[in-house]
Design an enzyme around this catalytic site. Sequence first.
Site, PDB file in Angstrom:
ATOM      1  N   ARG A   1      45.967  -8.010  -3.367  1.00 22.81           N
ATOM      2  CA  ARG A   1      46.150  -9.429  -3.020  1.00 22.81           C
ATOM      3  C   ARG A   1      47.612  -9.847  -3.147  1.00 22.81           C
ATOM      4  O   ARG A   1      48.081 -10.719  -2.412  1.00 22.81           O
ATOM      5  CB  ARG A   1      45.308 -10.306  -3.958  1.00 22.81           C
ATOM      6  CG  ARG A   1      43.997 -10.740  -3.432  1.00 22.81           C
ATOM      7  CD  ARG A   1      44.071 -11.722  -2.277  1.00 22.81           C
ATOM      8  NE  ARG A   1      43.938 -13.098  -2.706  1.00 22.81           N
ATOM      9  CZ  ARG A   1      44.858 -14.026  -2.559  1.00 22.81           C
ATOM     10  NH1 ARG A   1      46.000 -13.719  -1.983  1.00 22.81           N
ATOM     11  NH2 ARG A   1      44.657 -15.244  -2.971  1.00 22.81           N
TER      12      ARG A   1
ATOM     13  N   ASP B   1      35.968 -14.610   4.727  1.00 20.51           N
ATOM     14  CA  ASP B   1      35.516 -15.806   4.026  1.00 20.51           C
ATOM     15  C   ASP B   1      34.713 -16.654   5.003  1.00 20.51           C
ATOM     16  O   ASP B   1      34.922 -16.560   6.211  1.00 20.51           O
ATOM     17  CB  ASP B   1      36.713 -16.601   3.488  1.00 20.51           C
ATOM     18  CG  ASP B   1      36.238 -17.626   2.462  1.00 20.51           C
ATOM     19  OD1 ASP B   1      36.052 -17.255   1.301  1.00 20.51           O
ATOM     20  OD2 ASP B   1      35.988 -18.782   2.854  1.00 20.51           O
TER      21      ASP B   1
ATOM     22  N   TYR C   1      31.970 -28.418   3.955  1.00 22.53           N
ATOM     23  CA  TYR C   1      33.413 -28.230   3.764  1.00 22.53           C
ATOM     24  C   TYR C   1      34.225 -29.049   4.763  1.00 22.53           C
ATOM     25  O   TYR C   1      35.260 -29.626   4.435  1.00 22.53           O
ATOM     26  CB  TYR C   1      33.784 -26.746   3.873  1.00 22.53           C
ATOM     27  CG  TYR C   1      33.461 -25.965   2.615  1.00 22.53           C
ATOM     28  CD1 TYR C   1      34.309 -26.008   1.516  1.00 22.53           C
ATOM     29  CD2 TYR C   1      32.298 -25.207   2.514  1.00 22.53           C
ATOM     30  CE1 TYR C   1      34.017 -25.303   0.353  1.00 22.53           C
ATOM     31  CE2 TYR C   1      31.996 -24.505   1.358  1.00 22.53           C
ATOM     32  CZ  TYR C   1      32.860 -24.557   0.275  1.00 22.53           C
ATOM     33  OH  TYR C   1      32.560 -23.876  -0.865  1.00 22.53           O
TER      34      TYR C   1
ATOM     35  N   ARG D   1      38.405 -10.675  -7.244  1.00 29.74           N
ATOM     36  CA  ARG D   1      39.366 -10.812  -8.341  1.00 29.74           C
ATOM     37  C   ARG D   1      39.001 -10.130  -9.643  1.00 29.74           C
ATOM     38  O   ARG D   1      39.859  -9.928 -10.490  1.00 29.74           O
ATOM     39  CB  ARG D   1      39.638 -12.295  -8.602  1.00 29.74           C
ATOM     40  CG  ARG D   1      40.522 -12.897  -7.537  1.00 29.74           C
ATOM     41  CD  ARG D   1      40.697 -14.375  -7.725  1.00 29.74           C
ATOM     42  NE  ARG D   1      39.441 -15.064  -7.458  1.00 29.74           N
ATOM     43  CZ  ARG D   1      39.313 -16.388  -7.377  1.00 29.74           C
ATOM     44  NH1 ARG D   1      40.372 -17.153  -7.573  1.00 29.74           N
ATOM     45  NH2 ARG D   1      38.153 -16.936  -7.116  1.00 29.74           N
TER      46      ARG D   1
ATOM     47  N   ARG E   1      30.037 -10.898  -3.456  1.00 35.00           N
ATOM     48  CA  ARG E   1      31.426 -10.855  -3.929  1.00 35.00           C
ATOM     49  C   ARG E   1      31.718  -9.574  -4.695  1.00 35.00           C
ATOM     50  O   ARG E   1      32.380  -9.603  -5.735  1.00 35.00           O
ATOM     51  CB  ARG E   1      31.737 -12.048  -4.845  1.00 35.00           C
ATOM     52  CG  ARG E   1      31.788 -13.369  -4.152  1.00 35.00           C
ATOM     53  CD  ARG E   1      33.207 -13.685  -3.669  1.00 35.00           C
ATOM     54  NE  ARG E   1      33.200 -14.930  -2.931  1.00 35.00           N
ATOM     55  CZ  ARG E   1      33.621 -16.089  -3.415  1.00 35.00           C
ATOM     56  NH1 ARG E   1      34.116 -16.153  -4.623  1.00 35.00           N
ATOM     57  NH2 ARG E   1      33.557 -17.154  -2.675  1.00 35.00           N
TER      58      ARG E   1
END
Length: 350
Positions: free
Chosen positions: A42, A79, A155, A33, A29
């Site tokens: 973003r 992702d 998921y 953010r 990552r």
Amino acid sequence: MTRPAQEQPSLIAELRGERQVRPPFWFMRQAGRYLPEYQKLRAEEPDFLRFCYRPDLTIEAALQPLRRYAMDAAIVFSDILVVPHALGSDVRFVEGVGPMLAPIRTPEAVPAWDADRFVAQLAPVYASVSGLKAKLPAGTELIGFSGAPWTLAVYMVEGRGGTACEQVRHWGWRDGKGFGRLIDRLTEAVIEHLEQQIRHGADAVQLFDSWAGQLTEAEFHLWVIQPTKQIVAALRRDHPQVPIIGFPRGAGAMYGTYLAITGVDAVSLDSTVPLSWAVTTLQTGGTVQGNLDNLLLMYGGQALDEEVQRILASLSGGGFVFNLGHGILPHTPPDHVAQVADQVRAWTRR
Ligand code: CP3
């Protein structure tokens, strides 16, 4: 920054077992953010999934951390959940909650396999791979990635991550054959996804198995090791030159079995793996990657410096790629990342 060409370590060479002057480094990552320039980018596309399908934005997001820290490798910005999405699952990223999927819990609900449709759906991701490759600084290598079948199944069955994996494990016990169909479908899809990234320019690939630590030994063999072994065998057949990194997060004592049976070139270690054990049990059979604690990276200071030195000193004697034990957390000060990058760059193997 000028560095003699021969001193730029190669991630690929290190993964293949050729010791570089210092361990190569990148961070899970590394885009995201914690970087103000990412937040700004973003804002151009508030829907995260749509952002992932915009090569103009994803290429820029992947390049941002390289400009600040000159890591030895870039990772494609995407992702793991684009795979279920391209298979037809309803995937949403909910602000403050994380990813949500419409759960599937029966063999009849396992999506059909249509390779052409899958590849067409993910064309923007592959365009991002080739576009990024063309823009990388000389000597910076490119990592492609995918979620591993087990983690994607978590998921798809639970509808979200961070659960106790109750539904998905129940399905495996109740109807191993039916659940196996989902795992097999995901295995096919992951092979295709990684093959496409390699064809579009990925130099190495990493499999993220973020929920591998939830399983008993028997389940771990069935749902983590076996599918990973199939993926490695399929990629080796067509792309023997491309190293494969496996990240069965939380695998504990099963890391050794995973490395030995799956055939991956390297294992990425979470922060709980003891370094002396990694040296005697894992580095004898492959390269290790890791395993700086991401919360300590956020905390910073002298404790951070000491831990970076301890990791470098412990693991540099064998095949080693410096990284974190899990992705950079959103509130991490960018200066702390610079502090670590400088320390790794200053390290020389004796
Ligand atoms: O490493 C990189 O820089 C490449 C990009 C990357 C992302 N996700 C971007 C992302 C990679 C390699 C991933 C993998 C991923 N995604 C994993 C495996 C690694 C792990 O963390 O265990 C998992 C489990 C996911 C699923 C996922 N996607 C989660 C849990 C979240 C966080 C949800 C939230 O809002 O907190 C995401 C979203 C996501 N993926 C973001 C980024 C940069 C944040 C989205 C945003 O910008 O709002």
